[in-house]
Write an enzyme that holds these catalytic residues in place. Structure first.
Site, PDB file in Angstrom:
ATOM      1  N   HIS A 144       0.870  -1.172   0.000  1.00 42.41           N
ATOM      2  CA  HIS A 144       0.000   0.000   0.000  1.00 42.41           C
ATOM      3  C   HIS A 144       0.914   1.230   0.000  1.00 42.41           C
ATOM      4  O   HIS A 144       2.028   1.181   0.526  1.00 42.41           O
ATOM      5  CB  HIS A 144      -0.839  -0.050   1.280  1.00 42.41           C
ATOM      6  CG  HIS A 144      -1.919   0.973   1.386  1.00 42.41           C
ATOM      7  ND1 HIS A 144      -1.661   2.276   1.725  1.00 42.41           N
ATOM      8  CD2 HIS A 144      -3.257   0.884   1.223  1.00 42.41           C
ATOM      9  CE1 HIS A 144      -2.805   2.950   1.774  1.00 42.41           C
ATOM     10  NE2 HIS A 144      -3.801   2.126   1.467  1.00 42.41           N
ATOM     11  N   ASP A 197       3.062  -4.543   7.938  1.00 39.91           N
ATOM     12  CA  ASP A 197       1.873  -3.696   7.825  1.00 39.91           C
ATOM     13  C   ASP A 197       0.665  -4.617   7.961  1.00 39.91           C
ATOM     14  O   ASP A 197       0.320  -5.349   7.036  1.00 39.91           O
ATOM     15  CB  ASP A 197       1.887  -2.981   6.467  1.00 39.91           C
ATOM     16  CG  ASP A 197       0.582  -2.236   6.188  1.00 39.91           C
ATOM     17  OD1 ASP A 197      -0.317  -2.230   7.065  1.00 39.91           O
ATOM     18  OD2 ASP A 197       0.464  -1.658   5.090  1.00 39.91           O
ATOM     19  N   GLN A 208      -4.617  -4.879   6.995  1.00 42.04           N
ATOM     20  CA  GLN A 208      -5.640  -5.749   6.426  1.00 42.04           C
ATOM     21  C   GLN A 208      -5.761  -7.077   7.157  1.00 42.04           C
ATOM     22  O   GLN A 208      -6.629  -7.877   6.823  1.00 42.04           O
ATOM     23  CB  GLN A 208      -5.341  -6.018   4.940  1.00 42.04           C
ATOM     24  CG  GLN A 208      -5.438  -4.794   4.065  1.00 42.04           C
ATOM     25  CD  GLN A 208      -6.857  -4.253   3.999  1.00 42.04           C
ATOM     26  OE1 GLN A 208      -7.835  -4.983   4.178  1.00 42.04           O
ATOM     27  NE2 GLN A 208      -6.978  -2.965   3.747  1.00 42.04           N
ATOM     28  N   LYS A 262     -10.247  -0.723  10.522  1.00 41.34           N
ATOM     29  CA  LYS A 262     -10.357  -1.908   9.673  1.00 41.34           C
ATOM     30  C   LYS A 262     -10.644  -3.151  10.514  1.00 41.34           C
ATOM     31  O   LYS A 262     -10.709  -4.263  10.009  1.00 41.34           O
ATOM     32  CB  LYS A 262      -9.082  -2.095   8.854  1.00 41.34           C
ATOM     33  CG  LYS A 262      -8.895  -0.985   7.809  1.00 41.34           C
ATOM     34  CD  LYS A 262      -7.762  -1.302   6.861  1.00 41.34           C
ATOM     35  CE  LYS A 262      -7.270  -0.087   6.109  1.00 41.34           C
ATOM     36  NZ  LYS A 262      -8.185   0.339   5.050  1.00 41.34           N
ATOM     37  N   CYS A 298      -4.789   2.451  -3.643  1.00 43.34           N
ATOM     38  CA  CYS A 298      -3.548   2.979  -3.052  1.00 43.34           C
ATOM     39  C   CYS A 298      -2.403   1.992  -3.211  1.00 43.34           C
ATOM     40  O   CYS A 298      -1.550   1.859  -2.326  1.00 43.34           O
ATOM     41  CB  CYS A 298      -3.734   3.348  -1.579  1.00 43.34           C
ATOM     42  SG  CYS A 298      -4.969   4.620  -1.337  1.00 43.34           S
TER      43      CYS A 298
END
Lengths: 157, 422
Positions: free
Chosen positions: B139, B216, B219, B242, B380
């Site tokens: 991302h 990261d 998600q 999220k 993104c």
């Protein structure tokens, strides 16, 4: 299918989208400008060739030819196609006025203002979709940049 | 801190027999009962942001009414309560990530700020010849902070490629992982495709090469059980919104030695012990990295969201999402002219796809008319889109509260678009 949807993607729009007019790179273009919508990734390139005609000894600048290439949605493609159809051969000052008229007609709260802009009237219902207005205006802003000789990129943001 | 566990922010546990019923689960999320364009909302944009359960909203409200005051400052009862609830939320985040101690959890505005915090604090470790190893599927929030770090320090970015299936090219990754690599920053789950990266394997490879790893987890955090110690990662970033909590709250997990070593991020209150114009002494981690009054209510709501998920069993919710992914993949595969981007397994409950002759943006508008909310665009992740030669994709992303009926409406909306553009 809802009537709003049919009004957004009406026959004229889909027809321009399926067979866009003047969809090609223009050899010998005097100006090239690139437009980009960073929100969705749509890209439009507008090619412009200048010309002139004489009227009572005055030299009047023309948009001799205008073409485009795009990787874009149906709304953007149709808008670009309609634009080239309308502006090809136009007197430059009038072409600029029309571009300004088109951009103003898609400003927030506008309900009319598309008279005299040819098939573009078929995109009027895009105004009900705030997120899609950039799709309509991107080709026109790119055209204005080309006319102004801004070789760089135009962004919707 | 133990008292916080019994505080009003604790979510009521749901009985197992109730939790099995999707209707009951959906009733926990008032947003799912709303209408869009005269149709019942089918919210399939969960990778962009999830909806909030009533329990999270109640926890927020209870905090505002019963406890709100500034934390770590007051001598009065409300400030003590607010501090206990805030630090209680930190303990919940510790448990969620299985960090060794709550001091390893820094509250941030979200995964983006978590990554930026690390990038801003690594200047002294980077220089000419330093490399930061990323992947092609990152991302933008796991690309741009590193580019900025490179601009400041002269370090360089290396990019591990992605295979046609959307899978990370681990062989190429290994080859790029040499002694010059000062940091590996990789997403746990691709937001654009849903592909789950083998982060445990990546951490092992990086450890052998002596490179620290940032994951990261934006998600992954609400969908995959996490264990930072088992993963053996150095940093893990997550976003509250999220994982069923509000926007503006997130967390950074950082292993204790890193937090001891790194310089402060922002300057201000909370992050100091003593301020004199001659010299300021900084507070201990994690407070050193939390300048100013923090997002107290956000942290408490994040804790409530974690309680909610834990109460229902994340494993069970994840199984429901896998089942939805299977159904969606099957339905979408049956549509002529539709191509799924990212077919590698395992995958999170995300289906990214393109259609012959229909731009994702148009598809998004048409589906919206049917009450079906999806995302259309580059997500993104422009380098990944470029890798596949696409300006963007349409992306349907699921949460455990979605249904087969919603997926069927997605499929029938796509068929409507096909008829329109025929």
């Amino acid at each position: 299918m809802s009537s709003e949807l049919k009004s957004l993607y009406q026959r004229t729009v889909l027809e321009h989208c399926r067979s866009p007019r003047n969809f090609r790179a223009l050899d010998g273009a005097d100006h090239v400008a690139r437009g980009f919508n960073p929100l969705c990734g749509d890209k439009v390139t507008v090619y412009l060739r200048e010309g002139a005609k004489k009227e009572q000894a005055a030299r009047i600048a023309l948009v001799a030819d205008v073409c485009f290439e795009a990787a874009a949605c149906a709304i953007c493609l149709a808008s670009a196609s309609m634009m080239t159809e309308l502006l090809k051969g136009a007197i430059q000052s009038e072409a600029r006025q029309r571009a300004e008229q088109a951009l103003a007609a898609f400003a927030p709260e506008m309900e009319n203002g598309l008279d005299g802009l040819g098939d573009l009237a078929a995109l009027g219902s895009v105004r009900a979709y705030p997120a899609r207005i950039r799709c309509v205006t991107l080709p026109w802003r790119t055209f204005t940049a080309a006319l102004d000789g801004h070789g760089g990129a135009v962004s919707t943001e | 801190m133990r008292a916080a566990a019994a505080s009003p922010t604790q979510t009521e546990r749901v009985k197992p027999e109730q939790a099995n019923r999707i209707a009951d689960l959906r009733a926990d999320f008032p947003a799912l009962a709303t209408q869009v364009n005269g149709k019942p909302l089918a919210y399939l944009d969960n990778a962009a942001s999830t909806q909030r359960p009533q329990a999270v909203m109640d926890a927020l409200n209870r905090y505002e009414v019963e406890m709100h005051a500034n934390v770590h400052r007051g001598v009065h009862a409300r400030s003590d309560q607010a501090t206990a609830a805030f630090e209680g939320a930190r303990e919940r985040a510790r448990a969620w990530l299985n960090a060794a101690s709550a001091e390893e959890i820094v509250f941030t505005r979200g995964a983006t700020e978590s990554i930026n915090l690390v990038a801003r604090c690594l200047d002294k470790r980077m220089g000419e010849g330093s490399e930061i190893l990323l992947t092609r599927m990152e991302h933008h929030s796991n690309i741009v902070p590193w580019q900025q770090l490179c601009e400041r320090t002269g370090a360089r970015i290396q990019v591990a490629p992605v295979l046609d299936s959307g899978e990370l090219d681990l062989k190429a990754f290994q080859e790029l992982l040499h002694s010059g690599v000062q940091l590996v920053a990789v997403t746990h789950v691709s937001n654009a495709m849903g592909v789950i990266n083998p982060v445990a394997e990546i951490c092992r490879m990086a450890r052998r090469a002596g490179a620290p790893v940032l994951i990261d987890g934006a998600q992954a955090a609400g969908h995959i059980p996490l264990d930072a110690q088992d993963l053996d990662c150095d940093f893990y970033a997550l976003s509250g919104h999220k994982m069923y909590a509000p926007t503006g709250i997130g967390a950074l997990y950082a292993r204790r030695p890193w937090l001891e070593e790194l310089p402060p991020f922002l300057g201000g209150g909370e992050m100091i012990l003593e301020v004199r114009f001659e010299e300021t002494t900084y507070n201990a981690p994690p407070h050193r990295f939390e300048a100013g009054t923090p997002n107290i209510s956000g942290a408490i709501a994040l804790g409530a969201a974690m309680d909610y998920l834990a109460g229902h069993g994340l494993e069970r919710l994840a199984a429901m999402e896998r089942e939805l992914l299977e159904h969606a993949t099957e339905r979408l595969r049956g549509i002529a002219g539709l191509r799924i981007i990212g077919t590698a397994k395992p995958k999170s409950a995300v289906v990214s796809f393109v259609m012959d002759d229909i731009h994702p943006h148009d598809l998004g508008t048409i589906l919206d008319h049917e009450g079906v909310a999806i995302r259309a665009g580059h997500h993104c992740a422009m380098p990944l889109m470029e890798r596949f030669g696409l300006p963007g994709t349409a992306r349907a992303s699921f949460a455990f509260y979605n249904t087969h009926d919603e997926i069927d409406r997605l499929a029938s909306g796509i068929e409507t678009a096909r008829r329109l553009f025929r």
